[in-house]
Write an enzyme that holds these catalytic residues in place. Structure first.
Site, short mmCIF file in Angstrom:
data_model
loop_
_atom_site.label_atom_id
_atom_site.label_comp_id
_atom_site.label_asym_id
_atom_site.label_seq_id
_atom_site.Cartn_x
_atom_site.Cartn_y
_atom_site.Cartn_z
N ASP A 174 -18.61 -4.61 -3.50
CA ASP A 174 -18.45 -3.96 -2.18
C ASP A 174 -19.68 -4.52 -1.16
O ASP A 174 -20.83 -4.98 -1.80
CB ASP A 174 -18.73 -2.39 -2.21
CG ASP A 174 -18.56 -1.65 -1.04
OD1 ASP A 174 -17.57 -0.88 -1.13
OD2 ASP A 174 -19.06 -1.91 -0.14
N THR A 233 -3.09 -0.70 -3.09
CA THR A 233 -2.81 0.51 -2.44
C THR A 233 -3.62 0.74 -1.12
O THR A 233 -3.78 2.02 -0.74
CB THR A 233 -3.37 1.77 -3.71
OG1 THR A 233 -4.31 1.91 -3.95
CG2 THR A 233 -2.30 1.69 -4.77
N ALA A 234 -4.17 -0.19 -0.69
CA ALA A 234 -5.08 -0.24 0.52
C ALA A 234 -4.38 -0.58 1.69
O ALA A 234 -3.88 0.28 2.42
CB ALA A 234 -6.35 -1.02 0.13
N ARG A 235 -3.99 -1.82 1.95
CA ARG A 235 -3.42 -2.42 3.12
C ARG A 235 -2.48 -3.64 2.98
O ARG A 235 -3.24 -4.56 2.12
CB ARG A 235 -4.64 -2.74 4.36
CG ARG A 235 -5.29 -1.61 4.76
CD ARG A 235 -6.66 -1.74 5.36
NE ARG A 235 -7.21 -0.58 5.88
CZ ARG A 235 -8.01 0.34 5.12
NH1 ARG A 235 -8.00 0.16 3.79
NH2 ARG A 235 -8.40 1.37 5.67
N ASP A 259 1.69 -0.71 -2.79
CA ASP A 259 2.14 0.53 -2.19
C ASP A 259 2.23 0.42 -1.08
O ASP A 259 2.43 1.56 0.02
CB ASP A 259 1.13 1.93 -2.66
CG ASP A 259 2.01 3.29 -2.19
OD1 ASP A 259 3.13 3.50 -2.49
OD2 ASP A 259 0.96 3.92 -1.64
N GLU A 264 7.18 -0.68 7.70
CA GLU A 264 7.51 0.28 6.79
C GLU A 264 8.90 0.97 7.10
O GLU A 264 8.76 1.58 8.25
CB GLU A 264 6.68 1.17 6.30
CG GLU A 264 5.41 0.65 5.49
CD GLU A 264 4.34 1.46 5.27
OE1 GLU A 264 4.36 2.67 5.58
OE2 GLU A 264 3.40 1.13 4.35
N HIS A 282 4.73 3.69 -0.32
CA HIS A 282 3.81 4.32 0.54
C HIS A 282 3.43 5.53 -0.12
O HIS A 282 3.28 6.57 1.01
CB HIS A 282 3.75 3.97 1.90
CG HIS A 282 2.18 4.10 2.44
ND1 HIS A 282 2.16 3.41 3.72
CD2 HIS A 282 0.94 4.79 2.16
CE1 HIS A 282 0.73 3.34 3.92
NE2 HIS A 282 0.44 4.15 3.09
N ILE A 283 3.41 6.02 -1.23
CA ILE A 283 3.30 7.42 -1.65
C ILE A 283 1.71 7.64 -2.12
O ILE A 283 1.70 8.67 -2.72
CB ILE A 283 4.33 7.59 -2.95
CG1 ILE A 283 3.86 6.49 -3.72
CG2 ILE A 283 5.57 7.39 -2.33
CD1 ILE A 283 4.96 6.85 -5.42
N GLY A 284 0.96 6.72 -2.12
CA GLY A 284 -0.47 6.77 -2.51
C GLY A 284 -0.76 8.38 -2.05
O GLY A 284 -1.43 9.16 -2.83
#
Length: 313
Positions: A174, A233-235, A259, A264, A282-284
């Site tokens: 990070d 699962t981010a972008r 995801d 979309e 995109h169900i996160g």
């Protein structure tokens, strides 16, 4: 002049009771088409006359905001704002608020689920069995494997804790590491190069780079460990799709699980159709609990801002 637009797909399909707080405070709710991501034409039609907007992940052009002369507040039912032209909003005096961390657990649990599904070939073996083929493929266990995380905010921290509970090693990059976050287990902050080189599983939990370019492009993917499993699962734009497709075909990346998509629902593509791509729509954050937390947070933010934000001139 008391209209509020509601556009998140989860809320237009099934309005949450938390929205009633807006109605009780005298606002009239305007919904986009149920379950669909509104396009620019729809937003241009619905936003005029709205003072507030409870927004989802729909792309928003500068023209949309410039045409919404009464809009004072945009309240996201999530933590991201990549879909919004923030500089335009600031110039127009439109406040942008986020329900930070509200869907973190839902996204983190899905990320772990995608990792386990990739390690045990769950999608392929399920499809084979439904097609009448008894196909037993040996899988891998997560214990002792290295999970590399890029980004360690609310979602990344939960993913780290879950993976450590499953006895994985966790290495995290990070740009702003928090030395105070040191969960029990085999955990360490590390430079990006080390994370890429050591990760058996790589999970993305970060915003887009400031230059707007893909984080996982061809050179970066080339530095990853052979046979790595990648979870996004981010972008969608964090990953160069053509480079990822080539890495899958060469075997350099074993599985890509995603995801998120640039558009979309996504159009058919070679990447989406690849046998070692696991894709979810995109169900996160699409859990009952995450939707509830995000909606309550977004409504509270919206009401507080509208009480304090003066009308635009």
């Amino acid at each position: 002049m008391n209209r509020i637009l509601i556009t998140p797909r989860s809320l237009t399909r099934n309005p949450d009771p938390a929205l009633q707080a807006l109605v009780l405070n005298g606002y009239r709710l305007v919904f986009s088409r149920a379950g669909e991501t509104p396009d620019e034409a729809t937003l241009l039609d619905l936003l005029p006359g709205c003072v507030g907007w409870l927004a989802g992940v729909e792309p928003v052009s500068p023209l949309v905001l410039e045409s919404a002369h009464d809009l004072r507040v945009i309240s996201r039912n999530g933590s991201g704002s990549d879909n919004l032209p923030l500089e335009v909003a600031e110039r127009l005096g439109i406040q942008v608020l986020r329900a930070a961390g509200a869907n973190a657990r839902g996204v983190a649990e899905l990320a772990i689920g995608l990792m386990l599904a990739s390690l045990r070939h769950v999608p392929e073996q399920s499809a084979a069995l439904k097609a009448g083929n008894w196909q037993r493929r040996p899988g891998l266990e997560i214990e002792g494997r290295t999970l590399g995380l890029i980004g360690c905010g609310a979602v990344g921290r939960l993913v780290a804790r879950f993976a450590l509970a499953l006895d994985a090693r966790v290495r995290v990059f990070d740009p702003y590491p928090d030395a105070g976050f040191m969960p029990e287990g085999d955990f360490a902050w590390a430079p990006l190069e080390q994370v890429l080189e050591e990760a058996d599983l790589l999970s993305l939990h970060c915003p887009m780079p400031l230059n707007g370019l893909a984080l996982l492009d061809r050179p970066v993917i080339g530095r990853m460990r052979q046979g790595c499993h990648v979870v996004n699962t981010a972008r969608a734009a964090l990953v160069d799709e053509e480079a990822m497709l080539q890495a899958l075909e060469s075997g350099h990346v074993r599985v890509y699980a995603t995801d998120v998509f640039a558009v979309e629902p996504p159009a058919p593509s070679r990447l989406l159709a690849h046998s070692r791509v696991i894709a979810t729509p995109h169900i996160g954050g699409l859990t009952a609990e995450s939707i509830r937390r995000a909606t309550v947070g977004a409504v509270e933010n919206l009401q507080a801002a509208l009480r304090n934000q003066p009308a635009r001139r």
